[in-house]
Scaffold this active site. Structure first.
Site, PDB file in Angstrom:
ATOM      1  N   LYS A 132     -33.173 -41.490  -3.950  1.00 23.71           N
ATOM      2  CA  LYS A 132     -34.633 -41.557  -3.976  1.00 23.71           C
ATOM      3  C   LYS A 132     -35.203 -41.305  -2.574  1.00 23.71           C
ATOM      4  O   LYS A 132     -35.103 -40.210  -2.076  1.00 23.71           O
ATOM      5  CB  LYS A 132     -35.068 -42.909  -4.556  1.00 23.71           C
ATOM      6  N   ASP A 175     -31.946 -54.934  -4.780  1.00 26.97           N
ATOM      7  CA  ASP A 175     -32.082 -53.486  -4.922  1.00 26.97           C
ATOM      8  C   ASP A 175     -33.356 -53.102  -4.165  1.00 26.97           C
ATOM      9  O   ASP A 175     -34.467 -53.355  -4.619  1.00 26.97           O
ATOM     10  CB  ASP A 175     -32.154 -53.108  -6.400  1.00 26.97           C
ATOM     11  N   ARG A 203     -10.563 -40.452   0.311  1.00 29.65           N
ATOM     12  CA  ARG A 203     -11.071 -41.481  -0.602  1.00 29.65           C
ATOM     13  C   ARG A 203     -10.945 -42.880   0.006  1.00 29.65           C
ATOM     14  O   ARG A 203     -11.786 -43.739  -0.212  1.00 29.65           O
ATOM     15  CB  ARG A 203     -10.364 -41.402  -1.963  1.00 29.65           C
ATOM     16  N   TYR A 238     -34.465 -51.481 -12.983  1.00 30.55           N
ATOM     17  CA  TYR A 238     -33.908 -50.162 -13.263  1.00 30.55           C
ATOM     18  C   TYR A 238     -33.003 -50.252 -14.482  1.00 30.55           C
ATOM     19  O   TYR A 238     -32.129 -51.119 -14.570  1.00 30.55           O
ATOM     20  CB  TYR A 238     -33.125 -49.656 -12.043  1.00 30.55           C
TER      21      TYR A 238
HETATM   22  C1  PLP Z   1     -32.450 -44.592  -9.316  1.00 29.54           C
HETATM   23  C2  PLP Z   1     -32.256 -46.047  -9.139  1.00 29.54           C
HETATM   24  C3  PLP Z   1     -30.989 -46.624  -9.245  1.00 29.54           C
HETATM   25  C4  PLP Z   1     -29.775 -45.815  -9.607  1.00 29.54           C
HETATM   26  O1  PLP Z   1     -29.488 -44.863  -8.631  1.00 29.54           O
HETATM   27  P1  PLP Z   1     -28.741 -43.470  -8.946  1.00 29.54           P
HETATM   28  O2  PLP Z   1     -28.653 -42.870  -7.586  1.00 29.54           O
HETATM   29  O3  PLP Z   1     -29.574 -42.718  -9.924  1.00 29.54           O
HETATM   30  O4  PLP Z   1     -27.409 -43.803  -9.519  1.00 29.54           O
HETATM   31  C5  PLP Z   1     -30.867 -47.988  -9.038  1.00 29.54           C
HETATM   32  N1  PLP Z   1     -31.932 -48.747  -8.757  1.00 29.54           N
HETATM   33  C6  PLP Z   1     -33.170 -48.238  -8.662  1.00 29.54           C
HETATM   34  C7  PLP Z   1     -34.316 -49.127  -8.357  1.00 29.54           C
HETATM   35  C8  PLP Z   1     -33.384 -46.871  -8.842  1.00 29.54           C
HETATM   36  O5  PLP Z   1     -34.610 -46.364  -8.754  1.00 29.54           O
END
Ligand code: PLP
Length: 377
Positions: A197, A172, A49, A101
């Protein structure tokens, strides 16, 4: 003998394939999933961890190199986002997009209700408002392209804006991917990914990554991960690395198909509006041309009809899967306004994540579903 090329010597498309491997003769070509919680005492690593594993590090090496910084891998994109928000002292000022998001919006709004910070919502394409926020906010969180309206923020202009000392400019970068946009080059403090993603790319894992050039912040993000325990899994890290190897190919194919589908959807009799940064009709097309390399693999479109028609279209597709999320090899789509917190969206808005199937098969599937649904509703 140094056997590996550095990121500056090769193209990102080569780095993503070659990075995060061991140079030692006799070592496995791919870093395997390290199923380890603790290590024999006396070495560099004590407990996973805090010390991590070589599998997480392979993922961090790849994504960090692509973004031009040092990466910290997390259990999910939300764990990554929470670690960034977790850097803020009490009483901070936070700016987030009005289109973003939903998980991040919830994280921000919940923290505000708990009295941890104050949240301002800013339109993704309101550059002047972001520039103003840079002077007063402690965290500027920009998602670009945004979910699901695919608005592109002018990171070039926002990144140059004077910031209060210590202000974190976070981008992001999930929708653009590290191949489509390099926020740190525009002056962002951190670039954040849901590796769930496009980086993972196969809808079979949850992971997140934060990249920064700020050494102190990098250390602090690692401490946040250690304390919150938001560590990536061994198998997930392995799969994310494996998925990342083909990101350039997948993205190139998906983007090309996305442009074709967006153009055809824009002329379809059942479609009222297409939102894709690559179309000249898109409100932030000019900005997209400036800051993005490629217009992405996600399209949002609205129908000449309401939510019922959109639901029907989503049920009628046979190749495209009716599912949430995005960035997989398989095309997925869903109506967005049905989701909690997304009620403000146009009721018929469908978000389509374009995969790597044959473009004509995808078009035929969409066209058929639109026609059948329009006749039925
Ligand atoms: C899916 C997503 C997140 C969150 O990610 P997880 O892996 O589902 O926790 C954050 N920002 C964007 C733009 C996303 O598409």
């Amino acid at each position: 003998m140094e056997q590996t090329l550095s990121v500056s010597e090769i193209k990102p498309e080569s780095w993503i394939v070659s990075a995060g491997r061991w140079p030692d003769p006799g070592a496995p070509l791919n870093v395997p999933p390290f199923l380890a919680s603790n290590y024999v005492l006396g070495g560099d690593r004590i407990y996973a961890r805090s010390a991590g594993t070589p599998t997480w590090e392979a993922l961090e090496t790849i994504v960090g190199g692509l973004e031009g910084g040092r990466a910290v891998a997390f259990a999910s994109g939300m764990a990554a986002a929470a670690a960034v928000f977790g850097q803020l002292p009490a009483g901070s000022v936070v700016a987030i997009p009005d289109d973003c998001y939903q998980g991040v919006a919830r994280l921000a709004e919940r923290g505000a209700r708990q009295g941890r910070w104050e949240v301002h919502r800013v339109a993704v394409d309101d550059t002047a408002a972001w520039v103003r926020m840079c002077a007063v906010a402690d965290l500027i969180w920009i998602e670009s392209p945004s979910n699901p309206l695919l608005l592109v923020a002018d990171l070039d202009a926002i990144g140059r804006a004077p910031r209060k000392p210590g202000t974190i400019l976070a981008v992001d970068n999930t929708f653009a991917t590290p191949l489509g946009q390099r926020p740190l080059d525009f002056g962002a403090t951190v670039s954040v990914h849901s590796a769930t993603k496009f980086i993972g790319g196969h809808s079979d894992l949850l992971a997140g990554v934060v990249v920064t050039r700020d050494e102190g912040l990098w250390q602090s993000l690692r401490t946040s991960r250690e304390i919150a325990g938001a560590v990536p899994g061994a198998l997930e890290s392995f799969l994310a690395v494996r998925g990342a190897r083909t990101l350039a190919l997948r993205l190139a194919q998906s983007q090309e198909t996305a442009m074709l589908l967006a153009q055809r959807l824009a002329r379809h009799p059942v479609v009222a509006r297409v939102r894709y940064p690559g179309l000249p009709s898109h409100p932030t097309h000019a900005v997209a041309r400036k800051v993005l390399k490629g217009f992405g693999a996600v399209i949002s479109f609205e129908l000449r009809g309401g939510g019922e028609l959109a639901d029907r279209v989503c049920r009628e597709v046979r190749l495209i899967r009716h599912a949430t999320s995005l960035g997989g090899v398989e095309s997925t789509m869903e109506r967005r306004a049905v989701l909690p917190g997304q009620e403000h969206l146009p009721p018929s808005l469908i978000r389509l994540s374009v995969g790597i199937e044959d473009p004509e098969d995808l078009w035929n599937d969409l066209d058929r579903a639109l026609r059948v649904a329009a006749e039925a509703v």
